[in-house]
Design a protein around this motif. Structure first.
Motif, PDB file in Angstrom:
ATOM      1  N   LEU A 117      12.703 -17.188   1.225  1.00 31.99           N
ATOM      2  CA  LEU A 117      12.917 -17.281  -0.220  1.00 31.99           C
ATOM      3  C   LEU A 117      13.285 -15.953  -0.857  1.00 31.99           C
ATOM      4  N   GLY A 118      13.096 -14.863  -0.139  1.00 33.35           N
ATOM      5  CA  GLY A 118      13.361 -13.558  -0.722  1.00 33.35           C
ATOM      6  C   GLY A 118      12.118 -13.011  -1.408  1.00 33.35           C
ATOM      7  N   GLY A 119      12.067 -11.706  -1.598  1.00 26.88           N
ATOM      8  CA  GLY A 119      10.925 -11.074  -2.239  1.00 26.88           C
ATOM      9  C   GLY A 119      10.831  -9.613  -1.842  1.00 26.88           C
ATOM     10  N   THR A 120       9.613  -9.108  -1.786  1.00 22.15           N
ATOM     11  CA  THR A 120       9.399  -7.687  -1.509  1.00 22.15           C
ATOM     12  C   THR A 120       8.443  -7.512  -0.331  1.00 22.15           C
ATOM     13  N   GLU A 121       8.768  -6.550   0.518  1.00 27.04           N
ATOM     14  CA  GLU A 121       7.904  -6.192   1.635  1.00 27.04           C
ATOM     15  C   GLU A 121       7.547  -4.715   1.507  1.00 27.04           C
ATOM     16  N   VAL A 122       6.262  -4.417   1.479  1.00 31.04           N
ATOM     17  CA  VAL A 122       5.775  -3.055   1.282  1.00 31.04           C
ATOM     18  C   VAL A 122       4.856  -2.666   2.437  1.00 31.04           C
ATOM     19  N   THR A 123       5.028  -1.451   2.931  1.00 34.02           N
ATOM     20  CA  THR A 123       4.145  -0.912   3.966  1.00 34.02           C
ATOM     21  C   THR A 123       3.488   0.357   3.460  1.00 34.02           C
ATOM     22  N   ILE A 124       2.157   0.402   3.547  1.00 32.51           N
ATOM     23  CA  ILE A 124       1.391   1.550   3.048  1.00 32.51           C
ATOM     24  C   ILE A 124       0.503   2.089   4.168  1.00 32.51           C
ATOM     25  N   GLN A 125       0.536   3.399   4.354  1.00 39.90           N
ATOM     26  CA  GLN A 125      -0.329   4.049   5.333  1.00 39.90           C
ATOM     27  C   GLN A 125      -1.687   4.316   4.681  1.00 39.90           C
ATOM     28  N   VAL A 126      -2.728   3.647   5.164  1.00 39.05           N
ATOM     29  CA  VAL A 126      -4.057   3.797   4.573  1.00 39.05           C
ATOM     30  C   VAL A 126      -4.969   4.610   5.480  1.00 39.05           C
ATOM     31  N   ASN A 127      -6.148   4.939   4.981  1.00 41.75           N
ATOM     32  CA  ASN A 127      -7.113   5.731   5.743  1.00 41.75           C
ATOM     33  C   ASN A 127      -7.912   4.864   6.705  1.00 41.75           C
ATOM     34  N   LYS A 158      -9.897  -4.076   4.773  1.00 34.72           N
ATOM     35  CA  LYS A 158      -8.832  -5.025   4.455  1.00 34.72           C
ATOM     36  C   LYS A 158      -9.203  -5.956   3.302  1.00 34.72           C
ATOM     37  N   GLU A 159     -10.446  -6.372   3.235  1.00 35.65           N
ATOM     38  CA  GLU A 159     -10.856  -7.266   2.154  1.00 35.65           C
ATOM     39  C   GLU A 159     -10.735  -6.577   0.801  1.00 35.65           C
ATOM     40  N   GLU A 160     -11.085  -5.295   0.746  1.00 33.29           N
ATOM     41  CA  GLU A 160     -10.948  -4.542  -0.499  1.00 33.29           C
ATOM     42  C   GLU A 160      -9.480  -4.333  -0.843  1.00 33.29           C
ATOM     43  N   LEU A 161      -8.670  -4.032   0.177  1.00 37.67           N
ATOM     44  CA  LEU A 161      -7.223  -3.872  -0.034  1.00 37.67           C
ATOM     45  C   LEU A 161      -6.613  -5.162  -0.568  1.00 37.67           C
ATOM     46  N   ASP A 162      -6.972  -6.276   0.062  1.00 37.22           N
ATOM     47  CA  ASP A 162      -6.445  -7.578  -0.373  1.00 37.22           C
ATOM     48  C   ASP A 162      -6.857  -7.901  -1.803  1.00 37.22           C
ATOM     49  N   SER A 163      -8.084  -7.537  -2.162  1.00 41.15           N
ATOM     50  CA  SER A 163      -8.572  -7.803  -3.514  1.00 41.15           C
ATOM     51  C   SER A 163      -7.730  -7.077  -4.555  1.00 41.15           C
ATOM     52  N   LYS A 187       4.683  -3.380 -10.276  1.00 40.47           N
ATOM     53  CA  LYS A 187       3.442  -3.836  -9.645  1.00 40.47           C
ATOM     54  C   LYS A 187       3.115  -2.995  -8.414  1.00 40.47           C
ATOM     55  N   VAL A 188       4.157  -2.625  -7.657  1.00 37.44           N
ATOM     56  CA  VAL A 188       3.938  -1.765  -6.495  1.00 37.44           C
ATOM     57  C   VAL A 188       3.351  -0.429  -6.936  1.00 37.44           C
ATOM     58  N   SER A 189       3.868   0.102  -8.050  1.00 39.86           N
ATOM     59  CA  SER A 189       3.362   1.374  -8.580  1.00 39.86           C
ATOM     60  C   SER A 189       1.895   1.256  -8.983  1.00 39.86           C
ATOM     61  N   LYS A 190       1.544   0.139  -9.623  1.00 40.23           N
ATOM     62  CA  LYS A 190       0.151  -0.075 -10.039  1.00 40.23           C
ATOM     63  C   LYS A 190      -0.774  -0.200  -8.825  1.00 40.23           C
ATOM     64  N   ILE A 191      -0.290  -0.906  -7.807  1.00 34.74           N
ATOM     65  CA  ILE A 191      -1.079  -1.046  -6.577  1.00 34.74           C
ATOM     66  C   ILE A 191      -1.302   0.317  -5.936  1.00 34.74           C
ATOM     67  N   LYS A 204      -4.527   4.971  -4.450  1.00 35.25           N
ATOM     68  CA  LYS A 204      -4.675   6.433  -4.460  1.00 35.25           C
ATOM     69  C   LYS A 204      -6.037   6.822  -5.013  1.00 35.25           C
ATOM     70  N   GLU A 205      -6.405   6.135  -6.081  1.00 34.26           N
ATOM     71  CA  GLU A 205      -7.681   6.445  -6.728  1.00 34.26           C
ATOM     72  C   GLU A 205      -8.868   6.084  -5.830  1.00 34.26           C
ATOM     73  N   LYS A 206      -8.778   4.952  -5.160  1.00 29.92           N
ATOM     74  CA  LYS A 206      -9.905   4.471  -4.346  1.00 29.92           C
ATOM     75  C   LYS A 206     -10.006   5.182  -3.003  1.00 29.92           C
TER      76      LYS A 206
END
Length: 289
Positions: free
Chosen positions: A35-45, A50-55, A85-89, A94-96
């Protein structure tokens, strides 16, 4: 086995009809790849949960499908995820987790036109697989075997699609790869049974097709069950312990289970029905169907 073929065929038909009915009214739950959309990859610590990230992510995109790799690369796929939305995420993460700006590894937009081309290519790939199976089995055995094998494989594909339609599982690119894998696995299992039926046909020239098929199934039953069970156990373990490949392993589990079932309960009865229909000898009527 063959004597109860109507029961097996009716059971499969009911599930497929329910699945196709669900598709007609609700359609398949197509994922981002179609359907199309956005795919984002983020390098985390390492301490990222994962549950917190998903939230955090799903507070901005409820339809997001996420996964995290062994290298702590957190992948997000969503049809409703624009740059703001990506910027807000990213700001929340970054803050957490004290991430740097470079933590955003990639952000790719997938257009709907790509999805349409992918759908078309997927359908052509499956149809080509059916045609090649018919030709291969038809040449190696006979076209009655080939026709029965193709019908059984179509049965496996329809059962898998029905599962996805009924339970609203997202359909993405790995689903197509899994379907083609299921087709190959199913036809391999079917050929083992057909090869034994062909051998028994030469030895049991006076027997009716029902007797020949039953003997062929009984001779290969243990082998089929052991092979399918060991494969399913392995793939189920991968599905449970390796979440990143679930989009591929889930349809494999459903399809391989359907393939093991169809090789025994669908392909051989279909061959018997075809032998009955095209049998020129009036003495060799099928029994038990």
């Amino acid at each position: 086995m063959i004597g109860k073929s109507k029961i097996w065929i009716c059971m499969s038909a009911i599930i497929i009809v329910i699945g196709l009915g669900t598709m007609c009214f609700k359609g398949l739950n197509y994922g981002l790849d179609f359907l199309g959309g956005t795919e984002v990859t983020i390098q985390v610590n390492d301490n990222a949960n994962k549950e917190e990230l998903d939230s955090i992510v799903k507070s901005y995109a409820k339809d997001a499908v996420t996964s995290i790799s062994d290298k702590n690369e957190y992948e997000i796929k969503s049809k409703d995820l624009d740059s703001s939305k990506v910027s807000k995420i990213m700001n929340d993460l970054k803050e957490k987790y004290n991430l740097e700006d470079s933590a955003l590894v990639s952000q790719d937009e997938i257009g709907a036109s790509i999805g349409k081309e992918l759908t078309r290519s997927s359908v052509l790939a499956v149809l080509a697989a059916f045609l090649m199976i018919l030709i291969y089995v038809g040449i190696r055995f006979e076209f009655k075997f080939g026709s029965a094998a193709v019908i059984a494989v179509i049965h496996d594909v329809l059962l898998t699609i029905s599962f996805y339609a009924i339970f609203r599982v997202p359909v993405n690119t790995p689903f197509i790869a899994a379907i083609l894998t299921v087709i190959g696995y199913s036809i391999n299992d079917t050929i083992v049974i057909f090869d034994r039926i062909r051998e028994d046909s030469r030895k049991m020239r006076r027997a009716v097709p029902t007797e020949i098929a039953n003997k062929g199934i009984n001779d290969t039953l243990k082998r089929s069950i052991y092979t399918s069970a060991s494969t399913l156990i392995t793939i189920t373990a991968v599905n449970i312990f390796v979440p990143t490949v679930r989009e591929f392993s889930t349809p494999l589990i459903v399809g391989i289970a359907a393939g093991a079932y169809s090789s025994i309960f669908i392909a051989s009865p279909i061959w018997v029905l075809l032998k009955e229909k095209f049998n020129k000898s009036p003495k060799k009527k099928l029994q038990g169907i």
